[in-house]
Write a protein that holds these residues in place. Structure first.
Motif, PDB file in Angstrom:
ATOM      1  N   PRO A   1       1.387   0.304  -5.706  1.00 19.10           N
ATOM      2  CA  PRO A   1       0.458   1.416  -5.472  1.00 19.10           C
ATOM      3  C   PRO A   1       0.753   2.631  -6.347  1.00 19.10           C
ATOM      4  O   PRO A   1       1.899   2.896  -6.690  1.00 19.10           O
ATOM      5  CB  PRO A   1       0.704   1.757  -4.003  1.00 19.10           C
ATOM      6  N   LEU A   2      -0.294   3.346  -6.689  1.00 19.69           N
ATOM      7  CA  LEU A   2      -0.131   4.683  -7.276  1.00 19.69           C
ATOM      8  C   LEU A   2       0.389   5.594  -6.170  1.00 19.69           C
ATOM      9  O   LEU A   2       0.228   5.293  -4.985  1.00 19.69           O
ATOM     10  CB  LEU A   2      -1.474   5.203  -7.786  1.00 19.69           C
TER      11      LEU A   2
ATOM     12  N   HIS B   1      -3.230   5.026  -1.140  1.00 12.12           N
ATOM     13  CA  HIS B   1      -3.906   4.544   0.065  1.00 12.12           C
ATOM     14  C   HIS B   1      -3.930   5.566   1.201  1.00 12.12           C
ATOM     15  O   HIS B   1      -4.130   5.209   2.357  1.00 12.12           O
ATOM     16  CB  HIS B   1      -3.276   3.226   0.523  1.00 12.12           C
ATOM     17  N   ASN B   2      -3.716   6.832   0.839  1.00  9.90           N
ATOM     18  CA  ASN B   2      -3.714   7.873   1.885  1.00  9.90           C
ATOM     19  C   ASN B   2      -4.985   7.833   2.727  1.00  9.90           C
ATOM     20  O   ASN B   2      -4.935   7.835   3.958  1.00  9.90           O
ATOM     21  CB  ASN B   2      -3.570   9.252   1.256  1.00  9.90           C
ATOM     22  N   GLU B   3      -6.111   7.819   2.027  1.00 11.77           N
ATOM     23  CA  GLU B   3      -7.362   7.901   2.761  1.00 11.77           C
ATOM     24  C   GLU B   3      -7.572   6.664   3.633  1.00 11.77           C
ATOM     25  O   GLU B   3      -7.933   6.768   4.809  1.00 11.77           O
ATOM     26  CB  GLU B   3      -8.516   8.068   1.775  1.00 11.77           C
TER      27      GLU B   3
ATOM     28  N   LYS C   1       0.865  -1.179   0.000  1.00 10.82           N
ATOM     29  CA  LYS C   1       0.000   0.000   0.000  1.00 10.82           C
ATOM     30  C   LYS C   1       0.901   1.228   0.000  1.00 10.82           C
ATOM     31  O   LYS C   1       1.967   1.203   0.627  1.00 10.82           O
ATOM     32  CB  LYS C   1      -0.888   0.009   1.238  1.00 10.82           C
ATOM     33  N   GLY C   2       0.459   2.275  -0.687  1.00  9.33           N
ATOM     34  CA  GLY C   2       1.305   3.458  -0.792  1.00  9.33           C
ATOM     35  C   GLY C   2       0.666   4.688  -0.187  1.00  9.33           C
ATOM     36  O   GLY C   2      -0.499   4.984  -0.443  1.00  9.33           O
TER      37      GLY C   2
ATOM     38  N   GLY D   1       1.311  20.242   2.140  1.00  7.00           N
ATOM     39  CA  GLY D   1       2.449  19.462   1.632  1.00  7.00           C
ATOM     40  C   GLY D   1       2.934  18.364   2.560  1.00  7.00           C
ATOM     41  O   GLY D   1       4.004  17.796   2.349  1.00  7.00           O
ATOM     42  N   ILE D   2       2.135  18.088   3.603  1.00  6.45           N
ATOM     43  CA  ILE D   2       2.571  17.064   4.543  1.00  6.45           C
ATOM     44  C   ILE D   2       2.312  15.657   3.989  1.00  6.45           C
ATOM     45  O   ILE D   2       3.093  14.749   4.187  1.00  6.45           O
ATOM     46  CB  ILE D   2       1.889  17.274   5.914  1.00  6.45           C
ATOM     47  N   ILE D   3       1.182  15.532   3.250  1.00  5.98           N
ATOM     48  CA  ILE D   3       0.938  14.231   2.615  1.00  5.98           C
ATOM     49  C   ILE D   3       0.772  14.382   1.094  1.00  5.98           C
ATOM     50  O   ILE D   3       0.609  15.481   0.602  1.00  5.98           O
ATOM     51  CB  ILE D   3      -0.278  13.477   3.215  1.00  5.98           C
TER      52      ILE D   3
END
Lengths: 410, 404
Positions: B374-375, B379-381, B73-74, B402-404
């Motif tokens: 992963p793109l 998987h940020n959310e 997961k990215g 710009g933190i994520i």
């Protein structure tokens, strides 16, 4: 916690040459008790290999199975027993050892152990949760399962030889064990994951590894270039596709070389500054990655003119202090005297009862809680017959003696 | 097939390019849940390196990246900001294993030494992969793949049988050595995981790429210390040459490794000289070494009139360890690899279908998986909202800052 990770785990090795022996040596570093099974009819052939090394390396065929430095390096921490597995009684004893063990490691040609009655199925009958690893050149299934091969062979089948070498020279097949030991590392990794699985489920399993597949996995990006673009990559010396400088340059001294790799303009400016900003380094034709690559030949010539007037340690020191990736091409002699490796304890010594004091390489990881360690020299041939058959299997001295006379423990 | 071997194992990857990502790929493909941290907006360095389809650079289409990051997961995260650091520590708390490849100084600067991270997660296993290790006078020195090949002692031995010692020592092809370092780190990591399962304790693991490679050439590495000889890439002569080596044939190169005398008997049969097996000149491998030059011209001629695959199959049918030097396309079309289901097709949302190798091992009980890489930030959310409890509004602000 003190003690090593695999203390309490016992492995039986039916191994030879490099791949099988390194697989179980890694387990032995982590504390597993490894019992290596050999016979006078056929000791691990590495026991016979000495080498003169040097500019004219010759393999020396030894006559004493306890004198090979190479064997010592690949079989540290292990125990050795003798069994002539062509005899049914010896096979029964091997099974008895398996019964009190957790792991089997073997790298015979597929089918050999099956014919002897020591297949995974046979061992599973006496030890249902055994983890049994077979390593072979091409794996134990498929049309070429019986094909044999050593490192230069599976390195070439896997695709690595073709992409290694001078651009104008022949392919450079891997020698000296480096591909074998990668395979052994992958094997040991798969065994420990199987141990983790066994802890959770109580189940053992069979692991079928192919050396040439391990190698293909290491060069897969090259293979992808073919899959994506139909491009068949080949060897290009030390060169990179995009970046320059990217090569080994001659230094002052005898056969001394420094590897320098620069991957961006910032490193290039640091490099130019570190070598005193000569006029040529300011020329437009070297000012960005594209231009440096385009004018690489001339760039290499100019860099060599600078490196040749310094020792390899001077060049490393000057360039690394400026933030440039430069380090010399280490020989065995360099390893021996390098201050960094000394401080890290890369080597240690063992007292070998026949050869004497020997330098050996320490395990290539530093684990803070469960250190991997070298605790003893490689076993003498059959050194642990009494321990294994007597203490472990509970046989009397008379029984052991009788089986030795019958050439079962042999 | 049962459960995946490493199912339930949680891995945080803070690594880039080849060694670290390959290490955690080996765990991910065996079922570990791997969360890969990438730099916001830019991502892993491998995204900038090819091969790209049609040679068109695209951060979601790098063959190198797609291969080295399957089944992960990215997320994107910049741990240098205060909030980013807090989020990083939350992920460390979640993880069983942290795999990282940053320069030791950088991790110290961020407050991410093992001692500090252990405060957050008592049971953490932290695998650090660096060029020269975490200690020693070179620990802050830089190295790329080329440098590792040379500092690890392989380069000095390459190419074997060099035409001239006036020519430079060589690296190994592709990213093979960086990948090998990843395998070495993965072994130490699973050993620590096994230990943790037994004792509940975590630990730090210091993996030096230099030492990883030295370990591969260890028999040479100790040669000087024990025998006062200094092996190099010089001519291979005597017994070593007689063990076979590289030979030109009709359509390329053949490699033979005739390590034991019985191999020679089979080889003599292969080349149509079975009578040599009885010849006193070739009674053992040492004798063969002494007389090898007498038969070399015949062998060379025999090879030159045959193709690689003729020699390969005929030789191997006789039990002779001999093989073609294969080009990359031949690996892909290998019937043996096809017969062993070595190739798997992975469908990636941007890059489409690509062929990968299944892992370099076949387990009877525990399956292998190969899900697409992963793109960037895919998987940020899922990770930040579902795992760490951030809201959708938080996500907008974190993204904009710009933190994520």
């Amino acid at each position: 916690m003190t003690g090593r990770v695999l203390e309490g785990i016992r492995a039986v090795e039916f191994g030879q040459f490099y791949v099988g022996p390194y697989t179980s040596e890694a387990l032995a570093y982590f504390g597993a008790e490894v019992i290596k099974v050999e016979s006078i009819r056929r000791p691990d052939p590495t026991r016979w290999f000495g080498s003169t090394g040097g500019p004219d390396p010759k393999i020396i065929i030894l006559t004493d199975p306890n004198k090979s430095v190479g064997f010592n390096e690949l079989n540290l921490n292990k125990l050795s027993v003798n069994l002539d597995l062509t005899k049914p009684k010896a096979v029964e004893l091997a099974k008895k050892i398996a019964e009190v063990s957790d792991v089997i490691v073997e790298n015979n040609r597929p089918g050999v152990l099956d014919r002897l009655g020591l297949s995974y199925e046979a061992i599973r009958e006496v030890k249902p949760d055994i983890i049994y690893l077979s390593a072979s050149c091409r794996g134990s299934t498929g049309p070429e399962r019986n094909y044999a091969g050593f490192a230069p062979i599976f390195g070439s089948l896997g695709g690595l030889s073709e992409i290694t070498g001078y651009a104008d020279g022949p392919p450079a097949p891997p020698i000296g064990g480096r591909t074998d030991i990668v395979c052994g590392t992958a094997n040991a990794f798969s065994i420990i994951t199987a141990l983790i699985h066994r802890e959770m489920t109580g189940k053992g399993q069979y692991i079928d590894n192919s050396d040439s597949e391990v190698i293909s996995c290491l060069v897969w990006d090259t293979i992808m270039d073919y899959n994506l673009n139909g491009r068949i990559q080949t060897r290009r010396g030390n060169k990179d596709d995009i970046f320059a400088p990217h090569d080994c340059y001659r230094c002052k001294g005898e056969d001394d070389w420094i590897s320098i790799a620069i991957s961006n303009d910032e490193e290039w400016r640091a490099f130019a500054g570190a070598i005193g900003n000569p006029d040529w380094a300011k020329e437009e034709r070297f000012q960005d990655a594209y231009l440096r690559k385009k004018n690489e030949e001339e760039l290499d010539r100019l860099i060599s003119q600078w490196t040749i007037s310094h020792t390899k340690y001077e060049v490393m020191d000057i360039l690394q202090k400026a933030g440039v990736a430069a380090v010399h091409s280490f020989s065995s002699k360099d390893f021996f005297s390098d201050p960094h490796l000394k401080e890290r304890g890369a080597f240690t010594e063992v007292e070998h009862p026949v050869i004497g004091r020997l330098t050996v390489m320490n395990p290539p990881w530093k684990l803070s809680a469960t250190p991997a360690e070298i605790v003893r020299h490689a076993p003498l041939f059959g050194e642990h017959n009494n321990y294994v058959f007597g203490e472990l299997l509970g046989m009397s001295q008379e029984e052991i003696k009788a089986l030795m006379d019958e050439q079962v423990i042999y | 097939m049962g459960k995946k071997a490493l199912e339930g194992t949680k891995v945080l990857e803070y690594a880039s390019f080849v060694s670290g990502p390959y290490c955690s790929k080996l765990l991910a493909d065996l079922g570990a849940e791997v969360i890969k941290i990438e730099r916001p907006g830019v991502g892993d360095k491998a995204r900038e390196r090819g091969p790209f389809p049609e040679d068109l650079p695209h951060p979601e289409k790098s063959g190198l990246f797609l291969y080295l990051n399957t089944s992960k997961k990215g997320i994107t995260l910049d741990p240098k900001s205060t909030t980013g650091k807090k989020m990083f520590l939350e992920l460390v708390k979640w993880a069983d294993i942290l795999i990282e490849d940053k320069p030791p100084k950088e991790m110290e600067g961020l407050g991410f030494t093992y001692e500090e991270l252990k405060e957050v997660n008592q049971q953490l296993i932290m695998t650090s992969i660096t060029p020269y290790g975490e200690t020693g006078p070179y620990r802050d020195y830089k190295a790329y793949h080329l440098n590792i090949c040379h500092v690890g002692g392989l380069g000095y031995l390459m190419p074997p049988n060099s035409p001239s010692l006036e020519r430079e020592p060589l690296k190994a092809g592709g990213h093979s050595v960086d990948c090998a370092c990843g395998v070495n780190a993965a072994l130490a990591t699973v050993s620590a995981l096994y230990s943790r399962g037994v004792t509940g304790e975590g630990q730090s693991i210091d993996v030096s790429k230099q030492e990883s490679l030295m370990n591969l050439v260890r028999v040479y590495a100790v040669a000087y210390a024990n025998d006062k000889v200094n092996p190099n890439r010089g001519p291979i002569m005597g017994t070593a040459a007689a063990m076979g080596g590289l030979k030109k044939c009709k359509d390329g190169y053949i490699i033979a490794t005739l390590a034991e005398r019985p191999h020679w008997a089979r080889f003599f049969k292969l080349i149509g000289k079975p009578e040599w097996d009885e010849d006193e000149r070739f009674k053992d491998t040492l004798a063969i070494a002494d007389h090898y030059n007498e038969i070399d011209p015949y062998i060379s001629e025999w090879m030159m009139s045959r193709t690689r695959y003729e020699i390969y199959h005929q030789g191997q049918e006789l039990g002779c360890p001999i093989a073609p030097v294969r080009s990359i396309d031949e690996v892909v079309n290998d019937p043996q690899l096809k017969g062993r289901d070595f190739f798997v097709e992975v469908d990636h949302p941007e890059a489409g279908k690509t062929v990968f190798p299944r892992g370099p091992y076949v387990f009877s009980e525990t399956p292998w998986q190969g899900n697409p890489a992963p793109l960037l930030g895919q998987h940020n959310e899922e990770i930040y909202c579902q795992k760490l409890g951030y809201t959708k509004e938080d996500m907008v602000r974190l993204r904009e800052s710009g933190i994520i």
